[in-house]
Motif scaffolding. Sequence first.
Motif, mmCIF file in Angstrom:
data_model
loop_
_atom_site.group_PDB
_atom_site.id
_atom_site.type_symbol
_atom_site.label_atom_id
_atom_site.label_comp_id
_atom_site.label_asym_id
_atom_site.label_seq_id
_atom_site.Cartn_x
_atom_site.Cartn_y
_atom_site.Cartn_z
ATOM 1 N N THR A 112 32.475 -18.212 -14.312
ATOM 2 C CA THR A 112 33.676 -19.211 -14.142
ATOM 3 C C THR A 112 34.707 -18.415 -14.547
ATOM 4 O OG1 THR A 112 32.066 -20.847 -14.685
ATOM 5 C CG2 THR A 112 34.213 -21.478 -15.181
ATOM 6 N N LEU A 113 34.983 -17.823 -15.449
ATOM 7 C CA LEU A 113 36.596 -17.538 -15.957
ATOM 8 C C LEU A 113 36.982 -16.181 -14.990
ATOM 9 C CD1 LEU A 113 36.017 -17.547 -19.841
ATOM 10 C CD2 LEU A 113 37.004 -19.309 -18.421
ATOM 11 N N ALA A 114 35.771 -15.408 -14.583
ATOM 12 C CA ALA A 114 36.192 -14.159 -13.752
ATOM 13 C C ALA A 114 36.934 -14.550 -12.559
ATOM 14 C CB ALA A 114 35.043 -13.667 -13.487
ATOM 15 N N ARG A 115 36.374 -15.638 -11.921
ATOM 16 C CA ARG A 115 37.090 -16.075 -10.769
ATOM 17 C C ARG A 115 38.449 -16.549 -10.419
ATOM 18 N NH1 ARG A 115 34.942 -18.274 -6.121
ATOM 19 N NH2 ARG A 115 35.963 -19.960 -4.950
ATOM 20 N N PRO A 116 39.163 -17.177 -11.552
ATOM 21 C CA PRO A 116 40.640 -17.128 -11.427
ATOM 22 C C PRO A 116 41.385 -15.747 -12.052
ATOM 23 C CG PRO A 116 40.012 -18.516 -13.277
ATOM 24 C CD PRO A 116 38.380 -18.048 -12.463
ATOM 25 N N LEU A 117 40.828 -14.986 -12.941
ATOM 26 C CA LEU A 117 41.370 -13.863 -13.306
ATOM 27 C C LEU A 117 41.463 -12.880 -12.127
ATOM 28 C CD1 LEU A 117 39.478 -13.288 -16.643
ATOM 29 C CD2 LEU A 117 41.809 -13.767 -16.423
ATOM 30 N N ARG A 118 40.421 -12.995 -11.316
ATOM 31 C CA ARG A 118 40.586 -11.983 -9.924
ATOM 32 C C ARG A 118 41.224 -12.730 -9.062
ATOM 33 N NH1 ARG A 118 34.571 -11.431 -10.386
ATOM 34 N NH2 ARG A 118 34.479 -13.265 -8.781
ATOM 35 N N CYS A 127 38.487 -4.349 -16.035
ATOM 36 C CA CYS A 127 39.145 -5.047 -17.208
ATOM 37 C C CYS A 127 38.534 -6.493 -17.192
ATOM 38 C CB CYS A 127 40.480 -5.239 -16.783
ATOM 39 S SG CYS A 127 41.599 -3.433 -16.823
ATOM 40 N N LEU A 128 37.825 -7.023 -16.384
ATOM 41 C CA LEU A 128 37.453 -8.477 -16.474
ATOM 42 C C LEU A 128 36.719 -8.808 -17.769
ATOM 43 C CD1 LEU A 128 36.046 -9.551 -12.978
ATOM 44 C CD2 LEU A 128 38.103 -10.472 -14.308
ATOM 45 N N THR A 138 41.100 -17.020 -27.548
ATOM 46 C CA THR A 138 41.986 -17.892 -27.258
ATOM 47 C C THR A 138 41.667 -19.445 -27.642
ATOM 48 O OG1 THR A 138 43.313 -16.587 -25.915
ATOM 49 C CG2 THR A 138 43.739 -18.833 -25.882
ATOM 50 N N VAL A 139 40.306 -19.886 -27.241
ATOM 51 C CA VAL A 139 40.118 -21.123 -27.354
ATOM 52 C C VAL A 139 39.081 -21.096 -28.346
ATOM 53 C CG1 VAL A 139 40.474 -21.842 -24.798
ATOM 54 C CG2 VAL A 139 38.250 -20.939 -25.439
ATOM 55 N N ASP A 140 38.894 -20.359 -29.099
ATOM 56 C CA ASP A 140 37.899 -20.306 -30.605
ATOM 57 C C ASP A 140 36.597 -20.445 -30.111
ATOM 58 O OD1 ASP A 140 40.150 -20.356 -31.942
ATOM 59 O OD2 ASP A 140 40.515 -22.466 -32.070
ATOM 60 N N LEU A 141 36.071 -19.632 -29.146
ATOM 61 C CA LEU A 141 34.530 -19.304 -28.799
ATOM 62 C C LEU A 141 34.341 -18.138 -28.936
ATOM 63 C CD1 LEU A 141 34.460 -21.532 -25.617
ATOM 64 C CD2 LEU A 141 33.546 -22.019 -27.668
ATOM 65 N N SER A 142 33.089 -17.589 -29.274
ATOM 66 C CA SER A 142 32.649 -16.421 -29.507
ATOM 67 C C SER A 142 32.268 -15.637 -28.180
ATOM 68 C CB SER A 142 31.305 -16.350 -30.527
ATOM 69 O OG SER A 142 30.277 -17.017 -29.746
ATOM 70 N N PRO A 143 32.253 -14.328 -28.353
ATOM 71 C CA PRO A 143 32.327 -13.471 -27.211
ATOM 72 C C PRO A 143 30.773 -13.739 -26.498
ATOM 73 C CG PRO A 143 33.009 -12.168 -28.919
ATOM 74 C CD PRO A 143 32.616 -13.251 -29.506
ATOM 75 N N ASP A 144 29.676 -13.962 -27.059
ATOM 76 C CA ASP A 144 28.444 -14.268 -26.478
ATOM 77 C C ASP A 144 28.507 -15.389 -25.719
ATOM 78 O OD1 ASP A 144 28.370 -16.215 -28.404
ATOM 79 O OD2 ASP A 144 26.814 -15.498 -29.527
ATOM 80 N N THR A 145 29.381 -16.608 -25.815
ATOM 81 C CA THR A 145 29.485 -17.547 -24.833
ATOM 82 C C THR A 145 29.569 -17.337 -23.571
ATOM 83 O OG1 THR A 145 30.607 -18.745 -26.811
ATOM 84 C CG2 THR A 145 30.661 -19.760 -24.606
ATOM 85 N N ALA A 146 30.236 -16.086 -23.338
ATOM 86 C CA ALA A 146 30.260 -15.670 -21.835
ATOM 87 C C ALA A 146 28.980 -15.628 -20.922
ATOM 88 C CB ALA A 146 30.899 -14.163 -22.164
ATOM 89 N N ALA A 168 43.552 -18.872 -17.776
ATOM 90 C CA ALA A 168 43.156 -17.825 -16.889
ATOM 91 C C ALA A 168 44.110 -17.665 -15.597
ATOM 92 C CB ALA A 168 41.505 -17.821 -16.574
ATOM 93 N N ALA A 169 44.475 -18.798 -15.252
ATOM 94 C CA ALA A 169 45.583 -18.692 -14.141
ATOM 95 C C ALA A 169 47.127 -18.513 -14.715
ATOM 96 C CB ALA A 169 45.437 -20.054 -13.405
ATOM 97 N N ASP A 170 47.434 -18.483 -16.006
ATOM 98 C CA ASP A 170 48.467 -18.306 -16.735
ATOM 99 C C ASP A 170 49.323 -19.345 -16.209
ATOM 100 O OD1 ASP A 170 50.270 -17.042 -18.330
ATOM 101 O OD2 ASP A 170 51.003 -15.711 -16.839
ATOM 102 N N PRO A 171 48.969 -20.772 -16.467
ATOM 103 C CA PRO A 171 50.060 -21.611 -15.815
ATOM 104 C C PRO A 171 51.354 -21.903 -16.664
ATOM 105 C CG PRO A 171 48.264 -22.683 -17.320
ATOM 106 C CD PRO A 171 48.001 -21.171 -17.311
ATOM 107 N N ALA A 172 52.172 -22.478 -15.977
ATOM 108 C CA ALA A 172 53.315 -22.947 -16.564
ATOM 109 C C ALA A 172 53.203 -24.394 -17.205
ATOM 110 C CB ALA A 172 54.538 -23.101 -15.746
#
Length: 254
Positions: A112-118, A127-128, A138-146, A168-172
Amino acid sequence: MAERNGEHRQDIALRARGLAAAAGGQPVLSGVDLELPAGAALAIVGASGAGKTTLARVIAGLHRDSTGALELRGAAVPVGRGRRIRQRGNGIQLVTQNPLSALNPRRTVAQTLARPLRRIGRVPEHCLRQRITALLATVDLSPDTADRYPHQLSGGQRQRVALARALAADPAVLVCDEITSALDHRTAASMMTLLDRVRAERGAALLVITHDMRLATAHCAEIIVLDDGRVVESGTATAVLATPEHEATRELLG
């Protein structure tokens, strides 16, 4: 916008003039104006049916039957049928009330997160994983959540994943539509604290759509009250809380 908690007048991230919208041929939003400085937080409050979610969808480019003028960091953004989703950073991202329906149940959090990052961030494949881990932190979740799927997460965790996807889309501008309404008080408070931190660290402007006046006044410097699709009151959170002028505001305050 008034100063609060270190906020000050600065570049306008989002400006709307005369936003209007219809549904089924009936007007549901009329003549809405607002300004949101970069790094600031503005609350849009109102009772159910006041037009809050419609306004969020108009700003996010998801409500086709709409008119008015919208600017993002000084650049005009089409409103209504001519709108196109920005495929780059510094845009507008919407986080909705129900993340379970917004997240694809067949995709892991990493997918889910990889899609907007790419697609938007142009992050290379190698680097993904590192960027996904950083977003989760950043949102206080552990790495294994991935490696988990939406149904394996709690409501609060799903909402944090939805927020991470938006970031992930770096919004304004982040538009958060009732994102705490389905959460218990403690989880809702931690979510708002997280948004305060994200705003401070990333400089993203925050538009909070809510019916909860306590939440609005605790985390937003300015408030706009909607009733029947129109702005009926606006001002600093302190002033609106102390001397509400419209009946709709007084009802929200109980």
